[in-house]
Enzyme design. Structure first.
Site, PDB file in Angstrom:
ATOM      1  N   HIS A  52     -38.336  58.838  15.690  1.00 32.36           N
ATOM      2  CA  HIS A  52     -37.767  59.254  17.140  1.00 32.36           C
ATOM      3  C   HIS A  52     -38.279  60.827  17.750  1.00 32.36           C
ATOM      4  CE1 HIS A  52     -34.602  56.709  15.352  1.00 32.36           C
ATOM      5  NE2 HIS A  52     -34.917  55.985  16.481  1.00 32.36           N
ATOM      6  N   GLY A 163     -41.450  53.610  21.081  1.00 30.73           N
ATOM      7  CA  GLY A 163     -42.132  53.441  19.715  1.00 30.73           C
ATOM      8  C   GLY A 163     -42.560  52.059  19.537  1.00 30.73           C
ATOM      9  N   GLU A 164     -43.887  52.110  19.075  1.00 29.28           N
ATOM     10  CA  GLU A 164     -44.672  50.806  18.883  1.00 29.28           C
ATOM     11  C   GLU A 164     -44.311  49.973  17.826  1.00 29.28           C
ATOM     12  OE1 GLU A 164     -48.729  51.805  18.654  1.00 29.28           O
ATOM     13  OE2 GLU A 164     -48.875  52.217  20.924  1.00 29.28           O
TER      14      GLU A 164
END
Ligand code: PAF
Length: 293
Positions: A52, A163-164
């Site tokens: 994060h 996020g991927e």
């Protein structure tokens, strides 16, 4: 409007208190004070880890001068038998981490503010959501799309970072932003991994020591699969090998292991840029991972 929080750890370096807002009106007022700066939103469900915090860094790298993070465990994206009740929550620790990472503002609304009595709107993104996570978790993407749309409208950031690791979610969010003509740039941030390769996830906290040791088979099997695909091994053979490796390591039969294109359509041959995606459960914990091939 804001509640200053100090770091819970007396040994950590002192950071400035992070302002926290809990209502859309206070969020808008706080973001207005940031203008004309370029503002980023980093939506999260809290239980923050280095993955994060990398989203905050990605926001800065994408040109954000002010970064707003949201922490909201969104009940609408959990199924009735899922982990909404036990999902880890620690706002004090999250706020301290965000402050140390250079975040400027935390939006932490109550469920009743996001979904007040009478709330009746759902955002559905067709086409991208029927397979994979959408098939295993009915209603999940409507819950994600609805809350993300609300957050984007409430904050009105110039950019938002996701996020991927949640590859399908990122595709869904990119689609809804285009379809609804929301004036925001969506930035995907690479997966952050532990030293042994396991993708960071708030749900990794559920893993026992033994499960954690075996969980690393997921990124390793995907990395080996990428090599095999690039060496010309047929897609179906490669995907079957990943499944077998996972089950042998103690995972349940995977929910999916697939090679997909940008539209989340399964590929039977390697063509162009493709993404290898997988989700599997080890013990009570469901793990996701993906990588570009
Ligand atoms: O990826 C997450 O943490 C959540 O799905 C999101 C995007 C914050 C929406 O609740």
């Amino acid at each position: 409007m804001s509640v200053p929080l100090t770091s819970p750890s007396p040994t950590s370096a002192p950071t400035r208190p992070l302002p926290i807002v809990r209502t859309v009106a206070d969020l808008r007022a706080a973001v207005a004070t940031f203008r004309p700066a370029r503002v980023a939103l980093v939506p999260t469900m809290g239980a923050l880890h280095a993955g994060h915090l990398a989203l905050i860094a990605a926001a800065r790298a994408a040109g954000a001068e002010r970064v707003v993070a949201s922490v909201f465990v969104n009940p609408a994206q959990f199924g009735p038998d899922e982990d909404f009740a036990r999902y880890p929550r620690d706002e004090v620790a999250d706020a301290a981490k965000l402050a140390a990472a250079g975040c400027d503002l935390l939006f932490a609304p109550a469920v009743s503010d996001v979904y007040p009595p009478g709330f009746a709107t759902r955002i559905e993104v067709a086409g991208l959501t029927e397979r994979f996570e959408g098939a295993v978790r009915p209603g999940h993407f409507a819950g994600v799309a609805t809350v993300v749309t609300k957050l984007l409208i409430a904050c009105a950031p110039d950019l938002a970072v996701f996020g991927e690791k949640d590859w399908q979610q990122l595709a869904v969010i990119r689609r809804l932003v285009v379809d609804l003509a929301l004036p925001v740039e969506i930035v995907g941030a690479p997966i952050v991994r532990d030293a042994d390769g396991l993708a960071l996830s708030s749900r990794n906290a559920y893993l026992s020591a033994d499960e954690r040791a075996r969980a690393v088979t997921l990124p390793r099997a995907l990395a080996a699969a990428r090599e095999a695909l690039q060496a010309g091994v047929p897609v179906t053979t490669v995907l079957t090998t990943v499944r077998t490796r996972l089950v042998t390591a103690g995972f349940a039969e995977p929910d999916y292991v697939a090679l997909v294109n940008a539209e989340m359509q399964p590929l039977e041959t390697l063509a162009g840029t493709a993404r290898l995606i997988a989700a599997a459960r080890i013990g009570g914990t469901r793990l996701l991972d993906n990588l570009t091939v």
